[in-house]
Motif scaffolding. Structure first.
Motif, PDB file in Angstrom:
ATOM      1  N   ARG A  61       0.817  -1.211   0.000  1.00  0.00           N
ATOM      2  CA  ARG A  61       0.000   0.000   0.000  1.00  0.00           C
ATOM      3  C   ARG A  61       0.853   1.265   0.000  1.00  0.00           C
ATOM      4  NH1 ARG A  61      -4.685  -1.813   4.287  1.00  0.00           N
ATOM      5  NH2 ARG A  61      -5.897  -3.011   2.798  1.00  0.00           N
ATOM      6  N   ARG A  62       1.991   1.207   0.689  1.00  0.00           N
ATOM      7  CA  ARG A  62       2.871   2.372   0.790  1.00  0.00           C
ATOM      8  C   ARG A  62       4.126   2.177  -0.061  1.00  0.00           C
ATOM      9  NH1 ARG A  62       3.712   3.392   6.966  1.00  0.00           N
ATOM     10  NH2 ARG A  62       5.079   4.959   6.068  1.00  0.00           N
ATOM     11  N   ARG A  63       3.979   1.495  -1.178  1.00  0.00           N
ATOM     12  CA  ARG A  63       5.132   1.105  -1.993  1.00  0.00           C
ATOM     13  C   ARG A  63       5.974   2.289  -2.459  1.00  0.00           C
ATOM     14  NH1 ARG A  63       0.490  -0.491  -4.397  1.00  0.00           N
ATOM     15  NH2 ARG A  63      -0.168   0.559  -6.295  1.00  0.00           N
ATOM     16  N   GLY A  64       5.400   3.445  -2.558  1.00  0.00           N
ATOM     17  CA  GLY A  64       6.173   4.622  -2.944  1.00  0.00           C
ATOM     18  C   GLY A  64       6.943   5.232  -1.787  1.00  0.00           C
ATOM     19  N   GLU A  65       6.719   4.731  -0.563  1.00  0.00           N
ATOM     20  CA  GLU A  65       7.343   5.302   0.632  1.00  0.00           C
ATOM     21  C   GLU A  65       8.385   4.380   1.266  1.00  0.00           C
ATOM     22  OE1 GLU A  65       4.258   6.499   3.411  1.00  0.00           O
ATOM     23  OE2 GLU A  65       2.874   6.729   1.740  1.00  0.00           O
ATOM     24  N   VAL A  66       8.591   3.191   0.708  1.00  0.00           N
ATOM     25  CA  VAL A  66       9.547   2.241   1.290  1.00  0.00           C
ATOM     26  C   VAL A  66      10.936   2.860   1.257  1.00  0.00           C
ATOM     27  CG1 VAL A  66      10.628  -0.026   1.057  1.00  0.00           C
ATOM     28  CG2 VAL A  66       8.174   0.232   0.643  1.00  0.00           C
ATOM     29  N   ARG A  67      11.591   2.873   2.436  1.00  0.00           N
ATOM     30  CA  ARG A  67      12.933   3.443   2.552  1.00  0.00           C
ATOM     31  C   ARG A  67      13.977   2.338   2.537  1.00  0.00           C
ATOM     32  NH1 ARG A  67      12.011   6.270   7.762  1.00  0.00           N
ATOM     33  NH2 ARG A  67      13.883   5.111   8.242  1.00  0.00           N
ATOM     34  N   LEU A  68      15.010   2.564   1.779  1.00  0.00           N
ATOM     35  CA  LEU A  68      16.137   1.634   1.754  1.00  0.00           C
ATOM     36  C   LEU A  68      17.175   2.099   2.770  1.00  0.00           C
ATOM     37  CD1 LEU A  68      16.591   1.227  -2.082  1.00  0.00           C
ATOM     38  CD2 LEU A  68      15.620  -0.427  -0.515  1.00  0.00           C
ATOM     39  N   THR A  69      17.769   1.147   3.445  1.00  0.00           N
ATOM     40  CA  THR A  69      18.854   1.426   4.379  1.00  0.00           C
ATOM     41  C   THR A  69      20.042   0.608   3.918  1.00  0.00           C
ATOM     42  OG1 THR A  69      17.236   1.705   6.152  1.00  0.00           O
ATOM     43  CG2 THR A  69      19.535   1.396   6.800  1.00  0.00           C
ATOM     44  N   HIS A  70      21.083   1.285   3.512  1.00  0.00           N
ATOM     45  CA  HIS A  70      22.276   0.612   2.981  1.00  0.00           C
ATOM     46  C   HIS A  70      21.898  -0.365   1.864  1.00  0.00           C
ATOM     47  CE1 HIS A  70      24.916   2.348   6.005  1.00  0.00           C
ATOM     48  NE2 HIS A  70      23.956   2.127   6.869  1.00  0.00           N
ATOM     49  N   GLY A  71      20.960   0.075   1.027  1.00  0.00           N
ATOM     50  CA  GLY A  71      20.599  -0.716  -0.139  1.00  0.00           C
ATOM     51  C   GLY A  71      19.603  -1.837   0.106  1.00  0.00           C
ATOM     52  N   THR A  72      19.054  -1.947   1.314  1.00  0.00           N
ATOM     53  CA  THR A  72      18.094  -3.016   1.593  1.00  0.00           C
ATOM     54  C   THR A  72      16.814  -2.452   2.210  1.00  0.00           C
ATOM     55  OG1 THR A  72      17.695  -5.103   2.754  1.00  0.00           O
ATOM     56  CG2 THR A  72      19.170  -3.547   3.831  1.00  0.00           C
ATOM     57  N   ALA A  73      15.699  -3.096   1.924  1.00  0.00           N
ATOM     58  CA  ALA A  73      14.406  -2.695   2.478  1.00  0.00           C
ATOM     59  C   ALA A  73      14.135  -3.385   3.815  1.00  0.00           C
ATOM     60  CB  ALA A  73      13.291  -3.041   1.496  1.00  0.00           C
ATOM     61  N   LEU A  74      14.967  -4.350   4.201  1.00  0.00           N
ATOM     62  CA  LEU A  74      14.689  -5.142   5.405  1.00  0.00           C
ATOM     63  C   LEU A  74      14.539  -4.308   6.673  1.00  0.00           C
ATOM     64  CD1 LEU A  74      14.150  -7.889   6.634  1.00  0.00           C
ATOM     65  CD2 LEU A  74      16.624  -8.169   6.923  1.00  0.00           C
ATOM     66  N   PRO A  75      15.421  -3.369   6.994  1.00  0.00           N
ATOM     67  CA  PRO A  75      15.219  -2.608   8.231  1.00  0.00           C
ATOM     68  C   PRO A  75      13.872  -1.878   8.258  1.00  0.00           C
ATOM     69  CG  PRO A  75      17.468  -2.336   7.492  1.00  0.00           C
ATOM     70  CD  PRO A  75      16.721  -3.056   6.384  1.00  0.00           C
ATOM     71  N   TRP A  76      13.455  -1.313   7.124  1.00  0.00           N
ATOM     72  CA  TRP A  76      12.164  -0.627   7.060  1.00  0.00           C
ATOM     73  C   TRP A  76      11.038  -1.627   7.338  1.00  0.00           C
ATOM     74  CZ3 TRP A  76       7.671  -0.831   4.096  1.00  0.00           C
ATOM     75  CH2 TRP A  76       6.831   0.277   4.174  1.00  0.00           C
ATOM     76  N   LEU A  77      11.119  -2.801   6.726  1.00  0.00           N
ATOM     77  CA  LEU A  77      10.101  -3.828   6.933  1.00  0.00           C
ATOM     78  C   LEU A  77      10.060  -4.270   8.402  1.00  0.00           C
ATOM     79  CD1 LEU A  77      10.765  -5.950   3.731  1.00  0.00           C
ATOM     80  CD2 LEU A  77       8.698  -4.603   4.198  1.00  0.00           C
ATOM     81  N   LEU A  78      11.220  -4.399   9.041  1.00  0.00           N
ATOM     82  CA  LEU A  78      11.264  -4.824  10.441  1.00  0.00           C
ATOM     83  C   LEU A  78      10.672  -3.766  11.364  1.00  0.00           C
ATOM     84  CD1 LEU A  78      14.790  -6.514  10.581  1.00  0.00           C
ATOM     85  CD2 LEU A  78      12.550  -7.610  10.323  1.00  0.00           C
ATOM     86  N   VAL A  79      10.888  -2.497  11.061  1.00  0.00           N
ATOM     87  CA  VAL A  79      10.284  -1.429  11.870  1.00  0.00           C
ATOM     88  C   VAL A  79       8.769  -1.464  11.716  1.00  0.00           C
ATOM     89  CG1 VAL A  79      10.078   1.080  12.127  1.00  0.00           C
ATOM     90  CG2 VAL A  79      12.341   0.022  11.927  1.00  0.00           C
ATOM     91  N   VAL A  80       8.280  -1.659  10.491  1.00  0.00           N
ATOM     92  CA  VAL A  80       6.830  -1.771  10.264  1.00  0.00           C
ATOM     93  C   VAL A  80       6.273  -2.960  11.050  1.00  0.00           C
ATOM     94  CG1 VAL A  80       5.034  -2.254   8.535  1.00  0.00           C
ATOM     95  CG2 VAL A  80       6.857  -0.618   8.020  1.00  0.00           C
ATOM     96  N   ALA A  81       6.969  -4.089  11.016  1.00  0.00           N
ATOM     97  CA  ALA A  81       6.528  -5.272  11.768  1.00  0.00           C
ATOM     98  C   ALA A  81       6.498  -4.982  13.255  1.00  0.00           C
ATOM     99  CB  ALA A  81       7.440  -6.468  11.471  1.00  0.00           C
ATOM    100  N   GLY A  82       7.506  -4.299  13.766  1.00  0.00           N
ATOM    101  CA  GLY A  82       7.538  -3.938  15.185  1.00  0.00           C
ATOM    102  C   GLY A  82       6.357  -3.069  15.571  1.00  0.00           C
ATOM    103  N   ASN A  83       5.994  -2.141  14.698  1.00  0.00           N
ATOM    104  CA  ASN A  83       4.819  -1.298  14.966  1.00  0.00           C
ATOM    105  C   ASN A  83       3.547  -2.140  15.008  1.00  0.00           C
ATOM    106  OD1 ASN A  83       6.414   0.988  15.087  1.00  0.00           O
ATOM    107  ND2 ASN A  83       6.098   1.514  12.950  1.00  0.00           N
TER     108      ASN A  83
END
Length: 190
Positions: A61-83
């Protein structure tokens, strides 16, 4: 683990343009890490499944807002999961409060008595009780760095703090957890 296929940067750009195949590749690449992260935060396999689904629904749903950290989306996904896990905790507290007002008598369902899963959940519950006693900043550092294997630099970028701050939080958390979990941790390590 060696990453195959296009880098996350290319996948996220394709997903932002609506490419469902790229989203499937991103899901295949990171869903297991998100699932394990959610289990470690919640102590429940079923909640972890729900959180993983919700995390990737948000990512789509927020595909235009996904932030990359050091070239990976995983940290952003983990923060979303934590929320999502925090939201689940609040909802569960409200449900328990509501159920506490209604007298209900029922026994455990024998179909749910899967020994391995229950043992995992019991052990994780004990650890979670200790982790929940930590300050929020230390809980986040433990969840990202120790449980989900995110590097200190990536965790720092995802949390918006310095790498030194993340290292310090992890160090303090380890010391506090050792004190909270005490002798049982030493017995488990034998």
């Amino acid at each position: 683990m060696t990453q195959t296929g296009p880098p996350d940067r290319d996948l996220v750009a394709a997903v932002a343009a609506g490419d469902e195949t790229a989203f499937g590749t991103l899901f295949d690449r990171h869903s297991r890490a998100v699932y394990n992260h959610a289990f470690r935060l919640s102590g429940s396999w079923s909640v972890a499944e729900d959180v993983t689904q919700a995390t990737f629904l948000v990512a789509w749903r927020r595909r235009g807002e996904v932030r990359l950290t050091h070239g990976t989306a995983l940290p952003w996904l983990l923060v979303v999961a934590g929320n999502h896990v925090r939201t689940e905790w609040r909802s569960a507290r409200r449900r328990r409060a509501l159920l506490g007002r209604v007298p209900v008598e029922h026994g455990p369902d024998p179909a749910d008595d899967v020994a391995g899963r229950l043992d995992d959940e019991r052990a994780m519950g004990r650890i979670l009780r200790a982790v929940r006693r930590l300050p929020r900043a230390e809980r986040e550092a433990v969840a990202l760095c120790l449980w989900s294997g995110v590097g200190y630099a990536e965790a720092a970028a995802a949390l918006g703090v310095t790498e030194v701050a993340v290292r310090s939080r992890v160090s303090r958390a380890r010391a506090r957890l050792a004190a909270l979990l005490g002798p049982a941790v030493k017995e488990d390590q034998r």
